[in-house]
Design an enzyme around this catalytic site. Structure first.
Site, PDB file in Angstrom:
ATOM      1  N   GLU A   1      17.608  29.465  51.932  1.00 20.35           N
ATOM      2  CA  GLU A   1      18.100  29.310  50.536  1.00 20.35           C
ATOM      3  C   GLU A   1      19.318  29.145  50.383  1.00 20.35           C
ATOM      4  O   GLU A   1      20.025  29.984  49.522  1.00 20.35           O
ATOM      5  CB  GLU A   1      17.431  30.622  49.645  1.00 20.35           C
ATOM      6  CG  GLU A   1      16.012  30.657  49.586  1.00 20.35           C
ATOM      7  CD  GLU A   1      15.491  31.845  48.898  1.00 20.35           C
ATOM      8  OE1 GLU A   1      16.215  32.600  48.280  1.00 20.35           O
ATOM      9  OE2 GLU A   1      14.330  31.984  48.923  1.00 20.35           O
TER      10      GLU A   1
ATOM     11  N   GLU B   1       5.540  29.550  52.174  1.00 29.41           N
ATOM     12  CA  GLU B   1       5.637  30.728  51.258  1.00 29.41           C
ATOM     13  C   GLU B   1       4.604  30.160  50.006  1.00 29.41           C
ATOM     14  O   GLU B   1       5.109  30.456  48.937  1.00 29.41           O
ATOM     15  CB  GLU B   1       6.864  31.201  50.883  1.00 29.41           C
ATOM     16  CG  GLU B   1       7.660  31.457  51.938  1.00 29.41           C
ATOM     17  CD  GLU B   1       9.005  32.168  51.674  1.00 29.41           C
ATOM     18  OE1 GLU B   1       9.171  32.706  50.396  1.00 29.41           O
ATOM     19  OE2 GLU B   1      10.082  32.195  52.175  1.00 29.41           O
TER      20      GLU B   1
END
Length: 562
Positions: free
Chosen positions: A354, A471
């Site tokens: 991220e 995810e």
């Protein structure tokens, strides 16, 4: 009791086909092709008559209040759906005629005390005037539950109620003859046996405490998955256990200078348990995560590991980043050598997580706000170095991954592509795959077409990389949960995944991990964005029964052929 009878009346739906002597059979429940059911008629009693012509409308159902008794109330029962999570969409046209001329506030409610007798639909009805009532609800139904139409101020002997176009559409796992009845995950077809035909692995994300530490959970996960991802346990905060170093030692960095680094991480032995339980269950592990702006100790970025002192400079941070990656990867390699004959438990690492901005555009690539990594570096060198250090210390057959969310959003896709270019342009750095987290919403993103999820996958593959879906979960967001919509969405996604899979002669999607096991433990319900809306994003119920979404994946595989 007499006063209560005068004030309230009830209409409740029942899953019966009623045949009355001398009358046409009245069908109450209709099985729909999508697996839902529709309740389209009220139950026959002495107080109700069907198929009447009223105000020019055909097929109107009429309730004569003066014929209602304690023993002969009008009911529509939900008893056949006990212990199910239901998505219910209700609608009807209704007219109340009261001899007194009064208007009435009425509600359709469910007698479910755990949900505080929730209202499905409500309206103020003008006397002797048709009105539409509608609403939807998601609810977990107990035994002997009903939907009831209630209103205050009625004298039943003065009231007639007219109903037309009644439709109570109900969907849920195991509802209707066209849907699959609830099956425990230990009795269901193993998902990995379906998906291994197309992908290198299928995984599930778990946490250890109060979940994967339980033997029954281990057995279910091992039945369906090739690998797991620890949701938190391998993140830097958990490795350090939030404790600053008790002693320092010297580390010679690649610039040839010595820097102070922790002499050890006293809590590192916790990793042994995490690796051993994976081995004991015949699973592999995705490593998550080495470098991340979140869940990394604040002290790690400050002089003398003291949060009250200034941030360190780039050179010091390079040394700390290299030391941490070296320390953790070598610790795991030594464990594998001593406990697993040198065979890798961890087959892939999310090296950086991220790091790209949510508002990325042609002039902005990196996350700046809230990132201590960016605060120290002001550029992407910490990302490139992470892939250099991981390449230096990780086994060559362990995959190195850049992982991010919203990676299908065009601005962020382009930012990640720029990061990939920078890594690939660095001779001693290695990147093998892009991790697309895929925390998606039920209606976003588009799966195919221009600017879609599939288009992003293909852009990453064009860089000579594989894609890992890392995810995956699907939020119903600020809408009510509809299990059939969720099933359809999972099916559509897996059709795309299969279509873009990795093969022997081309890069593509190599593996998929679902982010969690059961809806009651999903991380999505902690997000303020969805406050007031429970999320049902996963494949299994709280009791580990397979949801319709599970069978959406199965159908995608079965229909894919070769």
């Amino acid at each position: 009791m007499k006063k209560i009878k005068e004030l309230f009346f009830s209409l409740v739906v029942t899953a019966l086909v009623i045949s009355c002597s001398g009358e046409q059979e009245i069908k109450t429940v209709v099985d729909n092709n999508d697996g839902s059911i529709s309740i389209v008629n009220l139950e026959k009693t002495d107080a109700i008559s069907y198929n009447k012509k009223v105000d020019g409308f055909e097929n109107v159902t009429v309730l004569d209040g003066k014929k209602s008794t304690d023993r002969n109330l009008l009911t529509i029962s939900l008893k056949d759906y006990a212990d199910h999570d239901l998505f219910m969409n209700f609608s009807c046209d209704i007219k109340v005629v009261d001899k007194s001329g009064a208007d009435h506030n009425v509600q359709w409610v469910i007698n479910e005390p755990k949900a505080n007798l929730p209202t499905v639909a409500a309206a103020k009805l003008k006397n002797d005037t048709w009105a539409k009532m509608s609403g939807e609800i998601v609810i977990s139904i107990g035994k002997n539950r009903t939907i009831a139409l209630t209103g205050s101020g009625f004298k039943m002997e003065n009231v007639k109620i007219y109903i037309k176009n009644l439709n109570v559409n109900i969907s849920g796992d195991g509802i209707g003859s066209n849907s699959v009845p609830p099956v425990n995950w230990m009795d269901a077809v193993p998902l990995k046996s379906k998906l291994d035909k197309y992908f290198d692995y299928f995984g599930l994300a778990v946490n250890y405490d109060n979940e994967f530490s339980l033997k029954e959970v281990q057995e279910g996960v091992a039945r369906h998955a090739d690998c797991i991802t620890w949701g938190n346990e391998l993140k830097p905060d958990f490795i350090f256990r939030w404790a600053k170093p008790v002693a320092l030692t010297k580390f010679v960095a690649e610039d040839g200078k010595s820097y102070d680094v922790p002499a050890s991480i006293p809590t590192i032995k916790n990793v042994d348990t995490l690796l051993q339980v994976v081995k004991d269950n015949g699973l592999k592990l995705r490593g998550h995560v080495l470098v991340w702006h979140s869940q990394t100790p604040e002290f790690f970025f400050h002089e003398n590991y003291d949060v009250n002192k200034p941030f360190v400079n780039k050179a010091t941070m390079n040394a700390r980043e290299e030391w941490y990656i070296k320390y953790l990867l070598e610790y795991i390699a030594n464990w594998e050598k001593e406990n697993n004959n040198g065979e890798h438990i961890i087959f892939a690492w999310d090296v950086v997580n991220e790091a790209c901005s949510d508002s990325a555009n042609a002039h902005k690539t990196l996350r700046d706000s809230g990132s201590n990594w960016y605060t120290v570096y002001k550029d992407d060198s910490f990302i490139i170095n992470a892939f250099r250090y991981a390449n230096k210390y990780a086994p060559k057959d362990v995959l190195l991954v850049y992982n991010d969310y919203n990676s299908y959003a065009q601005g962020k896709t382009d930012a990640i592509l720029r990061v990939i270019d920078a890594i690939q342009a660095t001779p001693d750095a290695r990147i093998d795959a892009v991790g697309m987290q895929s925390h998606i919403k039920i209606d976003y993103p588009a799966i195919t077409g221009s600017g879609s999820f599939e288009a992003a996958v293909q852009k990453f593959v064009a860089k000579g990389l594989d894609v890992q879906i890392t995810e995956l979960d699907i939020a119903n967001g600020k809408t009510s949960y509809n299990p059939l919509r969720l099933k359809s969405r999972y099916k559509e996604l897996f059709e795309m995944f299969i279509r873009n899979r990795k093969t022997a002669d081309k890069h593509g999607i190599s593996g998929i991990t679902i982010w969690g096991l059961t809806d009651n433990k999903t991380w999505l319900n902690s997000m303020g964005e969805y406050k007031g809306y429970l999320q049902y994003p996963l494949l299994f119920t709280e009791t580990y029964n397979c949801k319709s979404a599970f069978y959406g994946i199965v159908e995608a595989v079965d229909e894919a052929g070769d």
